[in-house]
Design a protein around this motif. Structure first.
Motif, short mmCIF file in Angstrom:
data_model
loop_
_atom_site.label_atom_id
_atom_site.label_comp_id
_atom_site.label_asym_id
_atom_site.label_seq_id
_atom_site.Cartn_x
_atom_site.Cartn_y
_atom_site.Cartn_z
N GLY A 106 -14.72 -33.84 -54.93
CA GLY A 106 -15.28 -35.10 -54.45
C GLY A 106 -14.59 -35.57 -53.20
N PRO A 107 -15.22 -36.44 -52.43
CA PRO A 107 -14.61 -36.93 -51.18
C PRO A 107 -13.36 -37.74 -51.46
CG PRO A 107 -16.58 -38.19 -51.73
CD PRO A 107 -16.52 -37.05 -52.69
N THR A 108 -12.55 -37.91 -50.43
CA THR A 108 -11.31 -38.65 -50.59
C THR A 108 -11.60 -40.11 -50.92
OG1 THR A 108 -9.25 -39.27 -49.49
CG2 THR A 108 -11.21 -39.13 -48.12
N GLY A 109 -10.74 -40.69 -51.73
CA GLY A 109 -10.88 -42.09 -52.08
C GLY A 109 -11.91 -42.42 -53.12
N CYS A 110 -12.39 -41.39 -53.85
CA CYS A 110 -13.43 -41.66 -54.86
C CYS A 110 -12.86 -41.78 -56.27
CB CYS A 110 -14.50 -40.58 -54.82
SG CYS A 110 -13.93 -38.94 -55.30
N GLY A 111 -11.56 -41.57 -56.46
CA GLY A 111 -10.96 -41.80 -57.78
C GLY A 111 -10.36 -40.57 -58.45
N LYS A 112 -10.26 -39.45 -57.75
CA LYS A 112 -9.72 -38.25 -58.40
C LYS A 112 -8.25 -38.44 -58.79
CE LYS A 112 -10.47 -35.55 -54.93
NZ LYS A 112 -10.95 -36.59 -53.99
N THR A 113 -7.44 -38.88 -57.85
CA THR A 113 -6.02 -39.08 -58.13
C THR A 113 -5.79 -40.22 -59.10
OG1 THR A 113 -5.55 -38.29 -55.89
CG2 THR A 113 -3.77 -39.40 -57.05
N GLU A 114 -6.63 -41.24 -59.04
CA GLU A 114 -6.48 -42.36 -59.96
C GLU A 114 -6.73 -41.95 -61.40
OE1 GLU A 114 -5.54 -46.38 -60.75
OE2 GLU A 114 -5.28 -45.09 -59.01
N VAL A 115 -7.65 -41.03 -61.61
CA VAL A 115 -7.89 -40.50 -62.95
C VAL A 115 -6.62 -39.85 -63.49
CG1 VAL A 115 -9.14 -38.76 -64.26
CG2 VAL A 115 -10.37 -40.23 -62.68
N ALA A 116 -5.94 -39.07 -62.65
CA ALA A 116 -4.70 -38.41 -63.08
C ALA A 116 -3.61 -39.44 -63.37
CB ALA A 116 -4.23 -37.44 -62.00
N ARG A 117 -3.50 -40.45 -62.54
CA ARG A 117 -2.45 -41.46 -62.75
C ARG A 117 -2.67 -42.22 -64.05
NH1 ARG A 117 -0.88 -46.62 -60.74
NH2 ARG A 117 -2.99 -47.06 -59.99
N LEU A 139 -19.83 -49.81 -44.27
CA LEU A 139 -20.27 -49.54 -42.90
C LEU A 139 -19.20 -48.79 -42.11
CD1 LEU A 139 -22.41 -49.89 -40.72
CD2 LEU A 139 -21.38 -52.14 -40.19
N LEU A 140 -17.95 -49.19 -42.27
CA LEU A 140 -16.85 -48.49 -41.58
C LEU A 140 -16.71 -47.06 -42.09
CD1 LEU A 140 -14.17 -51.33 -41.44
CD2 LEU A 140 -15.40 -50.33 -39.52
N ASN A 141 -16.95 -46.85 -43.37
CA ASN A 141 -16.87 -45.48 -43.90
C ASN A 141 -17.96 -44.59 -43.29
OD1 ASN A 141 -14.63 -45.72 -45.54
ND2 ASN A 141 -15.80 -46.29 -47.37
N ARG A 142 -19.09 -45.17 -43.02
CA ARG A 142 -20.17 -44.38 -42.45
C ARG A 142 -19.97 -44.13 -40.95
NH1 ARG A 142 -23.45 -47.89 -45.55
NH2 ARG A 142 -24.02 -49.01 -43.61
N ASN A 158 -15.02 -41.54 -43.54
CA ASN A 158 -15.19 -41.91 -44.94
C ASN A 158 -13.87 -41.69 -45.68
OD1 ASN A 158 -16.07 -42.52 -47.48
ND2 ASN A 158 -17.54 -40.84 -47.64
N ILE A 159 -13.15 -42.75 -45.94
CA ILE A 159 -11.90 -42.66 -46.70
C ILE A 159 -12.04 -43.34 -48.06
CG2 ILE A 159 -10.47 -42.49 -44.64
CD1 ILE A 159 -9.81 -45.44 -44.94
N GLY A 160 -13.26 -43.61 -48.48
CA GLY A 160 -13.52 -44.11 -49.82
C GLY A 160 -13.00 -45.51 -50.05
N ALA A 161 -12.46 -45.71 -51.26
CA ALA A 161 -12.00 -47.04 -51.65
C ALA A 161 -10.78 -47.49 -50.87
CB ALA A 161 -11.69 -47.05 -53.15
N ARG A 162 -10.09 -46.58 -50.23
CA ARG A 162 -8.92 -46.98 -49.43
C ARG A 162 -9.33 -47.86 -48.25
NH1 ARG A 162 -7.97 -41.50 -50.68
NH2 ARG A 162 -6.19 -41.23 -52.12
#
Length: 613
Positions: free
Chosen positions: A201-212, A551-554, A558-562
């Motif tokens: 998945g793209p960066t900032g979509c929650g992959k690392t947060e799931v692990a944490r 809008l800034l991500n587009r 695209n850095i996701g939720a960050r």
């Protein structure tokens, strides 16, 4: 009690003569029956055949009055309660014979001939419990681990992470399968291997947060590593074997904490006795009682016990917390430069198991004063009881932990329940569109080194060899510049479950701002509340923040939720700077107009950045 009773019975046998009808032999036979009766009662209650064996041997010793009486073993002292539970004769006379147990009809009068039959019963009981399932080789499952059903795991993750239901379900199933595997019969349990997961998945979509969040949810040994930190074997840097070594360090810390919590109540009782010994001197009543001569201490022993109990009441009431006592405190290694307390450390990588083992040996030699010694250097300090209680508690916990094989439990926990989360795995991949071979030491060479680790191999650590056959590996990557198919085919096959995480939309960003327990808007509100300032975000402002972030991500990257952090900090910059100077009770409101005003410069800059060469 056993030794005293044996001696008394033999003295009666010796004084009673050798006649078949003598009272001395009757006392011996009665005591032998009594011991065997106690043996049978205690063994049936505890299902322990070893008790029958020891008591039968004791009865055989009683039968021979001229045989030497041996000291009670540690086992005998530990299980002495089985003799005290036998009904006494109640006569109070040493010459009176104890009552004989009821005859069971086998004609053996309770002598040694009846012991083998009881032993056979114990074997039958042991075999009756064999239902085809092998006894577990791991620690009992905790209540938390048993209650981690997939639905509960997903609900927990939903309270912190927005969306990505597929990834949450895959992780929840993988965690539950670890518990299910340990409930299988032994022959089948060996065949069930974990299904490793690859999250894309793209960066900032929650992959690392799931692990944490998984690390806080599971009591299993868990470690999160960055794939880019490792280099190919033969290059300077950390090789992938260090992942398992770091996981073992985590497991040792977790195992020690579990055992410490389990033994803390027992240690607190020992601490109380140690402090009472320092205040009143060693207890003499216990020593007199152990010898079987209660009158030996006389009135002084009773007075000492009475004063000790008085001190115990005062200690529990906190009246002695200011009293100073002298305590022998262990000296930590390296605290004294050189000398007996110093620590000799070899050069090289401390993570190398050979160097770590050598350092441990040298530390024991310098601290203990010789091979095989376990003495720890101490120094005497005068401390108040309130401080000495914690110091003595740590000492007693260390003594209790010496009887537990922490290394064995930690290795078993890693092998059966260990979880490794490898982030940024796409950064060690090279695109197959380019034919030139990369010279990066953190590229495909690391993938080749990961193959045996993920498939299953034995890694040497300073705690012992660790088998990785049943460790769960969860890998994640954004795969912007490369594709998952650019990974080595063998490594792809070792990550069979693929989960694709979706990019965040404007609605997802709005939910991230408002729904999680510790959402970003609540964080800003609580931070300013520490200054006595009340901050309120209107709903229109929250939606405008989400729209601007999307809008800034587009338009930029695209850095996701960050991106939300960037937007909110831009809005809060002035208010955060001036909040410390505001009066208590001041109120600040963030509305849609303020959001547009603060972000207008950012949007203009982003538009111009696309045309700059």
């Amino acid at each position: 009690m056993f030794v005293a009773a044996t001696r008394a019975a033999r003295s009666r046998a010796a004084s009673g003569g050798t006649g078949t009808g003598s009272g001395g032999h009757a006392a011996v036979n009665a005591l032998r029956r009594r011991l065997l009766h106690a043996c049978n009662v205690q063994a049936r209650a505890s299902d322990n055949g070893g008790i029958r064996m020891h008591v039968a041997a004791a009865a055989a010793a009683v039968a021979c009055p001229h045989a030497p009486v041996s000291r009670p073993t540690a086992w005998s002292l530990q299980h002495a309660s089985c003799f005290s539970s036998v009904p006494d004769d109640g006569g109070g006379s040493d010459d009176a014979s104890p009552p004989e147990p009821t005859d069971d009809g086998d004609g053996d009068d309770g002598d040694g001939a009846g012991v083998p039959s009881d032993g056979a019963d114990a074997d039958d009981n042991d075999n009756a419990t064999a239902d085809g399932r092998a006894p577990p080789t791991h620690a009992p499952e905790s209540e938390l681990e048993q209650s981690l059903r997939p639905l509960e795991v997903v609900n927990y993750l939903d309270s912190h992470i927005v969306g990505q239901s597929d990834a949450k379900r895959a992780v929840a199933i993988a965690m539950r399968n670890r518990w299910r595997r340990r409930q299988l019969p032994k022959d089948l349990m060996k065949e069930v291997t974990p299904r490793n997961v690859l999250m894309i998945g793209p960066t900032g979509c929650g992959k690392t947060e799931v692990a944490r969040r998984m690390a806080t949810l599971s009591e299993a040994p868990f470690i999160k590593v960055e794939a880019t930190k490792f280099t190919e074997v033969g290059y300077h840097g950390r090789d992938v074997d260090q992942i398992v070594r770091d996981l073992m360090d985590v497991s040792m810390t977790l195992t020690r904490k579990k055992q410490t919590d389990k033994m803390r109540e027992e240690a607190k009782g020992l601490v109380e006795e140690r402090i009472l010994d320092l205040l009143t001197g060693p207890a003499s009543g216990a020593a007199a009682g152990a010898g079987g001569d209660a009158a030996a201490g006389g009135g002084a022993g009773a007075a000492t016990n009475s004063s000790r109990e008085t001190f115990r009441t005062m200690l529990r009431g906190g009246q002695l917390d200011e009293q100073n006592v002298e305590v022998d405190v262990p000296v930590s290694h390296g605290e004294k430069g050189g000398g007996a307390g110093g620590e000799i450390v070899f050069g090289g990588d401390a993570s190398n198991p050979n160097i770590a083992a050598m350092n441990e040996v040298i530390s024991k030699l310098t601290a203990g004063g010789g091979p095989g010694a376990k003495r720890v250097p101490t120094e005497r300090k005068t401390l108040p009881v309130s401080e000495a209680r914690d110091v003595i508690l740590d000492i007693e916990l260390e003594r209790l932990l010496e009887n537990v094989d922490l290394k064995k439990e930690a290795i078993a926990a890693v092998e059966e329940s260990g979880i490794v989360f490898m982030d940024e795995i796409d950064k060690i991949c090279s695109s197959k569109d380019y034919m030139s071979k990369s010279a990066d030491a953190s590229a495909e060479g690391v993938q080749r080194d990961l193959l045996p680790l993920v498939e299953g191999t034995t890694i040497s650590t300073k705690y012992g060899n660790v088998n990785t056959d049943y460790i769960l590996f969860i890998a994640s990557g954004a795969f912007h510049a490369v594709k998952p198919s650019d990974m080595l085919p063998e490594l792809q096959g070792r990550l069979p479950i693929r989960v694709e995480l979706n990019g965040l939309t404007e609605d997802d960003l709005y939910k991230i701002l408002t729904e999680p327990v510790a959402n970003l808007l609540r964080q800003q509100t609580e931070l300013l509340a520490t200054e006595g300032v009340s901050l309120k975000f209107e709903d229109d402002a929250a939606r405008e923040i989400a729209r601007m972030a999307a809008l800034l991500n587009r338009t930029v990257e695209n850095i996701g939720a960050r991106r939300l952090h960037t937007v909110i900090e831009r809005i809060m910059e002035t208010m955060s700077f001036e909040a410390a100077e505001m009066d208590d009770g001041s109120e600040l409101v963030v509305d849609k107009a303020l959001v547009k005003e603060r972000l207008s410069e950012v949007m203009v800059s982003s538009d111009l950045s696309r045309y700059i060469l």
